[in-house]
Design a protein around this motif. Structure first.
Motif, PDB file in Angstrom:
ATOM      1  N   PHE A 170      14.091  14.140   8.114  1.00 36.47           N
ATOM      2  CA  PHE A 170      12.671  14.302   8.424  1.00 36.47           C
ATOM      3  C   PHE A 170      12.382  13.744   9.805  1.00 36.47           C
ATOM      4  CE2 PHE A 170      13.095  13.568   3.875  1.00 36.47           C
ATOM      5  CZ  PHE A 170      12.251  14.487   3.272  1.00 36.47           C
ATOM      6  N   ARG A 171      11.388  14.333  10.455  1.00 37.38           N
ATOM      7  CA  ARG A 171      10.778  13.703  11.615  1.00 37.38           C
ATOM      8  C   ARG A 171       9.422  13.163  11.144  1.00 37.38           C
ATOM      9  NH1 ARG A 171      10.904  15.566  17.164  1.00 37.38           N
ATOM     10  NH2 ARG A 171      11.354  17.660  16.388  1.00 37.38           N
ATOM     11  N   ALA A 172       9.148  11.912  11.480  1.00 37.08           N
ATOM     12  CA  ALA A 172       7.880  11.298  11.099  1.00 37.08           C
ATOM     13  C   ALA A 172       7.071  11.007  12.351  1.00 37.08           C
ATOM     14  CB  ALA A 172       8.122  10.003  10.333  1.00 37.08           C
ATOM     15  N   VAL A 173       5.837  11.501  12.373  1.00 37.77           N
ATOM     16  CA  VAL A 173       4.921  11.249  13.479  1.00 37.77           C
ATOM     17  C   VAL A 173       3.578  10.858  12.887  1.00 37.77           C
ATOM     18  CG1 VAL A 173       3.794  12.171  15.527  1.00 37.77           C
ATOM     19  CG2 VAL A 173       6.119  12.915  14.952  1.00 37.77           C
ATOM     20  N   ASP A 174       3.119   9.647  13.221  1.00 38.44           N
ATOM     21  CA  ASP A 174       1.820   9.149  12.750  1.00 38.44           C
ATOM     22  C   ASP A 174       1.676   9.280  11.233  1.00 38.44           C
ATOM     23  OD1 ASP A 174       1.071   8.506  15.346  1.00 38.44           O
ATOM     24  OD2 ASP A 174       0.210  10.489  15.703  1.00 38.44           O
ATOM     25  N   GLY A 175       2.769   8.939  10.526  1.00 34.68           N
ATOM     26  CA  GLY A 175       2.716   8.918   9.073  1.00 34.68           C
ATOM     27  C   GLY A 175       2.934  10.245   8.392  1.00 34.68           C
ATOM     28  N   THR A 176       3.140  11.315   9.147  1.00 35.98           N
ATOM     29  CA  THR A 176       3.350  12.632   8.550  1.00 35.98           C
ATOM     30  C   THR A 176       4.828  12.990   8.609  1.00 35.98           C
ATOM     31  OG1 THR A 176       1.148  13.400   9.198  1.00 35.98           O
ATOM     32  CG2 THR A 176       2.791  15.079   8.693  1.00 35.98           C
ATOM     33  N   LEU A 177       5.384  13.372   7.463  1.00 38.02           N
ATOM     34  CA  LEU A 177       6.791  13.738   7.381  1.00 38.02           C
ATOM     35  C   LEU A 177       6.960  15.242   7.571  1.00 38.02           C
ATOM     36  CD1 LEU A 177       7.914  11.621   4.297  1.00 38.02           C
ATOM     37  CD2 LEU A 177       8.716  11.314   6.645  1.00 38.02           C
ATOM     38  N   GLU A 178       7.825  15.623   8.498  1.00 38.76           N
ATOM     39  CA  GLU A 178       8.200  17.020   8.690  1.00 38.76           C
ATOM     40  C   GLU A 178       9.661  17.170   8.287  1.00 38.76           C
ATOM     41  OE1 GLU A 178       8.931  20.273  12.296  1.00 38.76           O
ATOM     42  OE2 GLU A 178       8.310  18.212  12.753  1.00 38.76           O
ATOM     43  N   ARG A 179       9.905  17.956   7.256  1.00 41.06           N
ATOM     44  CA  ARG A 179      11.273  18.159   6.783  1.00 41.06           C
ATOM     45  C   ARG A 179      12.006  19.097   7.740  1.00 41.06           C
ATOM     46  NH1 ARG A 179      13.591  17.746   1.411  1.00 41.06           N
ATOM     47  NH2 ARG A 179      11.492  17.228   0.674  1.00 41.06           N
ATOM     48  N   LEU A 180      13.129  18.622   8.295  1.00 35.66           N
ATOM     49  CA  LEU A 180      13.887  19.395   9.268  1.00 35.66           C
ATOM     50  C   LEU A 180      15.133  20.039   8.676  1.00 35.66           C
ATOM     51  CD1 LEU A 180      13.801  16.885  12.273  1.00 35.66           C
ATOM     52  CD2 LEU A 180      12.208  18.763  11.787  1.00 35.66           C
ATOM     53  N   HIS A 181      15.691  19.401   7.645  1.00 43.28           N
ATOM     54  CA  HIS A 181      16.974  19.889   7.126  1.00 43.28           C
ATOM     55  C   HIS A 181      17.216  19.306   5.734  1.00 43.28           C
ATOM     56  CE1 HIS A 181      21.249  20.771   6.775  1.00 43.28           C
ATOM     57  NE2 HIS A 181      21.435  19.501   6.472  1.00 43.28           N
ATOM     58  N   THR A 182      17.893  20.085   4.894  1.00 45.50           N
ATOM     59  CA  THR A 182      18.395  19.568   3.616  1.00 45.50           C
ATOM     60  C   THR A 182      19.834  20.031   3.426  1.00 45.50           C
ATOM     61  OG1 THR A 182      17.634  21.473   2.317  1.00 45.50           O
ATOM     62  CG2 THR A 182      16.121  19.606   2.521  1.00 45.50           C
ATOM     63  N   THR A 183      20.608  19.211   2.733  1.00 48.08           N
ATOM     64  CA  THR A 183      21.980  19.538   2.366  1.00 48.08           C
ATOM     65  C   THR A 183      22.034  19.695   0.847  1.00 48.08           C
ATOM     66  OG1 THR A 183      22.957  18.343   4.235  1.00 48.08           O
ATOM     67  CG2 THR A 183      24.354  18.661   2.307  1.00 48.08           C
ATOM     68  N   PRO A 184      22.671  20.743   0.337  1.00 52.93           N
ATOM     69  CA  PRO A 184      22.688  20.950  -1.110  1.00 52.93           C
ATOM     70  C   PRO A 184      23.552  19.929  -1.842  1.00 52.93           C
ATOM     71  CG  PRO A 184      24.049  22.588  -0.015  1.00 52.93           C
ATOM     72  CD  PRO A 184      23.328  21.838   1.066  1.00 52.93           C
ATOM     73  N   ILE A 185      23.372  19.867  -3.147  1.00 55.22           N
ATOM     74  CA  ILE A 185      24.071  18.884  -3.971  1.00 55.22           C
ATOM     75  C   ILE A 185      25.584  19.068  -3.907  1.00 55.22           C
ATOM     76  CG2 ILE A 185      24.425  18.155  -6.364  1.00 55.22           C
ATOM     77  CD1 ILE A 185      21.425  18.772  -6.815  1.00 55.22           C
ATOM     78  N   ALA A 186      26.052  20.299  -3.737  1.00 57.72           N
ATOM     79  CA  ALA A 186      27.494  20.555  -3.697  1.00 57.72           C
ATOM     80  C   ALA A 186      28.182  19.796  -2.565  1.00 57.72           C
ATOM     81  CB  ALA A 186      27.769  22.046  -3.562  1.00 57.72           C
ATOM     82  N   SER A 187      27.437  19.408  -1.524  1.00 57.58           N
ATOM     83  CA  SER A 187      28.001  18.653  -0.399  1.00 57.58           C
ATOM     84  C   SER A 187      27.398  17.248  -0.340  1.00 57.58           C
ATOM     85  CB  SER A 187      27.779  19.400   0.913  1.00 57.58           C
ATOM     86  OG  SER A 187      28.572  20.559   0.976  1.00 57.58           O
ATOM     87  N   SER A 188      27.214  16.654  -1.483  1.00 55.74           N
ATOM     88  CA  SER A 188      26.599  15.330  -1.561  1.00 55.74           C
ATOM     89  C   SER A 188      27.565  14.227  -1.145  1.00 55.74           C
ATOM     90  CB  SER A 188      26.121  15.073  -2.988  1.00 55.74           C
ATOM     91  OG  SER A 188      25.764  13.720  -3.159  1.00 55.74           O
ATOM     92  N   LEU A 189      27.174  13.455  -0.142  1.00 53.98           N
ATOM     93  CA  LEU A 189      27.965  12.294   0.240  1.00 53.98           C
ATOM     94  C   LEU A 189      27.952  11.240  -0.859  1.00 53.98           C
ATOM     95  CD1 LEU A 189      26.920  11.874   3.992  1.00 53.98           C
ATOM     96  CD2 LEU A 189      29.149  12.602   3.111  1.00 53.98           C
ATOM     97  N   GLY A 190      26.807  11.098  -1.519  1.00 51.75           N
ATOM     98  CA  GLY A 190      26.717  10.126  -2.597  1.00 51.75           C
ATOM     99  C   GLY A 190      27.648  10.461  -3.742  1.00 51.75           C
ATOM    100  N   ILE A 191      27.702  11.746  -4.122  1.00 52.14           N
ATOM    101  CA  ILE A 191      28.599  12.147  -5.204  1.00 52.14           C
ATOM    102  C   ILE A 191      30.057  12.013  -4.774  1.00 52.14           C
ATOM    103  CG2 ILE A 191      29.374  14.135  -6.562  1.00 52.14           C
ATOM    104  CD1 ILE A 191      26.476  14.970  -6.852  1.00 52.14           C
ATOM    105  N   LEU A 192      30.369  12.345  -3.531  1.00 57.80           N
ATOM    106  CA  LEU A 192      31.732  12.155  -3.026  1.00 57.80           C
ATOM    107  C   LEU A 192      32.170  10.706  -3.207  1.00 57.80           C
ATOM    108  CD1 LEU A 192      34.308  12.818  -1.385  1.00 57.80           C
ATOM    109  CD2 LEU A 192      32.957  12.452   0.692  1.00 57.80           C
ATOM    110  N   TYR A 193      31.350   9.771  -2.771  1.00 52.75           N
ATOM    111  CA  TYR A 193      31.725   8.362  -2.864  1.00 52.75           C
ATOM    112  C   TYR A 193      31.823   7.933  -4.320  1.00 52.75           C
ATOM    113  CZ  TYR A 193      32.302   3.785  -0.607  1.00 52.75           C
ATOM    114  OH  TYR A 193      32.824   2.599  -0.136  1.00 52.75           O
ATOM    115  N   SER A 194      30.931   8.447  -5.158  1.00 49.38           N
ATOM    116  CA  SER A 194      30.936   8.060  -6.566  1.00 49.38           C
ATOM    117  C   SER A 194      32.129   8.649  -7.314  1.00 49.38           C
ATOM    118  CB  SER A 194      29.626   8.481  -7.232  1.00 49.38           C
ATOM    119  OG  SER A 194      28.555   7.692  -6.774  1.00 49.38           O
ATOM    120  N   ILE A 195      32.503   9.891  -6.992  1.00 48.18           N
ATOM    121  CA  ILE A 195      33.704  10.463  -7.618  1.00 48.18           C
ATOM    122  C   ILE A 195      34.938   9.662  -7.216  1.00 48.18           C
ATOM    123  CG2 ILE A 195      35.258  12.459  -7.571  1.00 48.18           C
ATOM    124  CD1 ILE A 195      32.788  14.255  -7.536  1.00 48.18           C
TER     125      ILE A 195
END
Length: 586
Positions: A170-195
């Motif tokens: 996200f880019r945040a300007v004056d408290g407003t969040l603009e979503r710039l990008h998402t990565t799907p669950i299949a490429s989750s860094l958190g799941i990689l580390y947990s597996i």
């Protein structure tokens, strides 16, 4: 306006256990919606927050945070009817159709109705009309952005998964969040580390910190090619890609057996953890940690360059990884950085409440000073005395919170005794930050061995963290001085000339997960450290959580006394009372 923030999915783990009766204990946390918590925002100001596990003793529970809610309301002096809005850190309802197509148990596990029905069952009224679901990663992002005080920033969220994504920018300007990008669950860094954590024989979504602690004992070179081939950053797209084999992420409830088989074929067959350090496991952990850090640094660098932002907000369980945070903080494009101390899902209770308060006209109070993580219950001396009087097996004296009290604790630490320190409001988040802590002299005799073996009953390779006075930190450690240092969220290198002073907290890679202590957030703890410095020459102590293996951070006096009586501590200092240990180590 009063906004109650909640995290957790109350029926998720119950459903998992019922549908998989032979579930391994290592796989009991392969479920969404754990770490439930409650937070209360009154007229834009956060007044209370606590995790449910601290009340129930069920570590990481995702149950409806009934007791945490009740405590937050009591702390603020309000009733359920006084609450204007209820914010929840998940919004699966927008994905109902997609989940139903896959056969997922939507109504039983993921629907907002699971929380609404739970509150209604507690006697709450008008829940549906007050209920506001918040997208999971937006709740995470708000949890870091709001307390940072930054007027603009790059916000990155990384965890196992949100509703349908695993990483959001996200880019945040004056408290407003603009979503710039998402990565799907299949490429989750958190799941990689947990597996990988599960592959090494540790519990998924719980023991990742053990792998982080094991990594410095290994050499990443042996298994570096495994992780370089598996995971990479696509700089052109600004995304992470993980190339699991076909069906690699299938059968999650069985501990991702296909992914683990892939790792075994590519590397080695791990042994059951026994608390010792073994070369294969340590080398594997080192390669995993190196790759995670490299990926996060590359990804962050890409988005800093694309956006031109120089302030960074991080949240999500991935950013509890202190080693990676150290490397991100070292990036030359970062001028300031804030990591939410409760970066796991408990922190989404805060973020959801702030998001709703900001978005529905309530507004937020201006940020003044550093974020205060001491948001949980406190206990007055009368409550402590009642708990002590119910324990005739313990010897104690009342000193009061006086100069004598601080001097006595400091003298014990200087004399190489191990003490417990229970003071003020409990910390929110996984780190003990001096209010529910076990403290010791960092250059004490075999101090790491003594605490790991006789006090904490945990693996010998696990490191300890130092709490250090802000005015002493630069002569002991190399750090950029960013906010994560205040919350034990970033490692720092120990200066070679200071190594003997802090020998007990120096990890195998000459780093330490520091907590800098200042009067603004922790005046009592800072006062104690100054007393320690007067006796030892350095305002630094070993600081580890006041609990034992498998136990949540201790909240109340009765649990504190029970735990203290069963482990090898010399004294407990608790709200002006000094309790003598029954298993002296000095």
């Amino acid at each position: 306006m009063i906004v109650l923030g909640l995290s957790g999915l109350p029926r998720a783990q119950e459903h998992l256990r019922r549908t998989h009766p032979d579930l391994s204990p290592l796989d009991e946390r392969i479920v969404q919606g754990l770490d439930s918590a409650a937070a209360l925002v009154v007229d834009g100001r956060l007044v209370a927050a606590a995790s449910e596990e601290r009340f129930t003793g069920e570590k990481g529970t995702g149950r409806l945070p009934e007791q945490a809610i009740a405590w937050c309301l009591r702390e603020a002096g309000v009733t359920p009817d006084d609450v204007d809005l209820i914010a929840h850190g998940f919004d699966y309802d927008r994905h109902r159709r997609a989940f139903e197509i896959t056969g997922a148990p939507f109504d039983e596990v993921y629907s907002s109705a699971t929380v609404i029905d739970g509150l209604t069952g507690l006697g709450w009224t008008r829940v549906t009309e007050r209920f506001r679901p918040v997208r999971h990663h937006e709740a995470h992002a708000e949890s870091a952005l709001v307390p940072s005080g930054f007027d603009r920033a790059l916000c990155i969220v990384s965890d196992g998964m949100g509703e349908t994504e695993s990483l959001s920018v996200f880019r945040a300007v004056d408290g407003t969040l603009e979503r710039l990008h998402t990565t799907p669950i299949a490429s989750s860094l958190g799941i990689l580390y947990s597996i990988a954590t599960r592959f090494l024989g540790f519990q998924f979504n719980n023991d990742e910190y053990k792998v982080m602690g094991l990594a410095p004992y290994g050499d990443p070179e042996r298994f570096r090619p495994v992780f370089e081939k598996l995971a990479r950053v696509d700089a052109d797209r600004g995304t992470v890609t993980i190339d699991w084999p076909t069906n690699g992420l299938a059968d999650a409830e069985q501990g991702y057996p296909h992914a683990r088989a892939f790792l075994a074929e590519a590397s080695f067959t791990p042994r059951t953890p026994d608390g010792d350090i073994h070369r294969d496991e340590a080398d594997f952990a080192a390669a995993l940690q190196e790759r995670l850090t490299t990926l996060l640094v590359e990804l962050t660098s890409v988005w800093l360059e694309r956006t031109g932002e120089r302030k960074l907000c991080l949240a999500g369980g991935t950013f509890l990884n202190c080693k990676s945070n150290q490397s991100i903080a070292a990036l030359p494009g970062v001028d300031a950085m804030f990591v939410q101390p409760a970066s796991g899902d408990d922190g989404t209770a805060l973020g959801a409440a702030w998001h709703v308060a900001r978005g529905e006209g309530g507004g937020l109070a201006p940020v003044t000073g550093a974020f205060d993580p001491y948001l949980g219950p406190r206990y007055d001396p009368d409550e402590v005395r009642a708990a002590l009087e119910a324990r005739p097996d313990l010897r104690w004296t009342h000193v009061g919170v006086t100069a004598e009290y601080f001097a006595g604790a400091a003298a014990d630490i200087a004399a190489d005794r191990i003490v417990a320190w229970f003071d003020g409001r409990m910390e929110f988040g996984p780190r003990a930050l001096g209010n529910r802590s076990i403290l010791a002299r960092p250059d004490g005799d075999r101090i790491k061995e003594r605490i790991n073996g006789a006090v904490k009953f945990r693996e010998a390779f696990r490191p300890f963290a130092p709490a250090v006075l802000d005015e002493d930190v630069d002569r002991l450690f190399v750090t950029r001085g960013f906010e994560p240092d205040r919350y034990m969220l970033c490692t720092a290198q120990v200066r070679p000339e200071a190594r003997t002073v802090v020998e007990g907290i120096v990890h195998a890679d000459d780093s330490a997960r520091i907590q800098t202590v200042r009067d603004d957030l922790a005046p009592g703890f800072a006062r104690l450290l100054r007393e320690v410095r007067a006796r030892t020459g350095a305002g630094v102590v070993v600081n580890t959580s006041f609990n034992v293996k498998g136990q949540p951070l201790i909240m109340d006096p009765c649990t504190a006394l029970d735990t203290f009586a069963g482990i090898a501590l010399d004294r407990l200092y608790i709200e002006g009372y000094v309790v003598e240990g029954t298993h002296s180590t000095a």
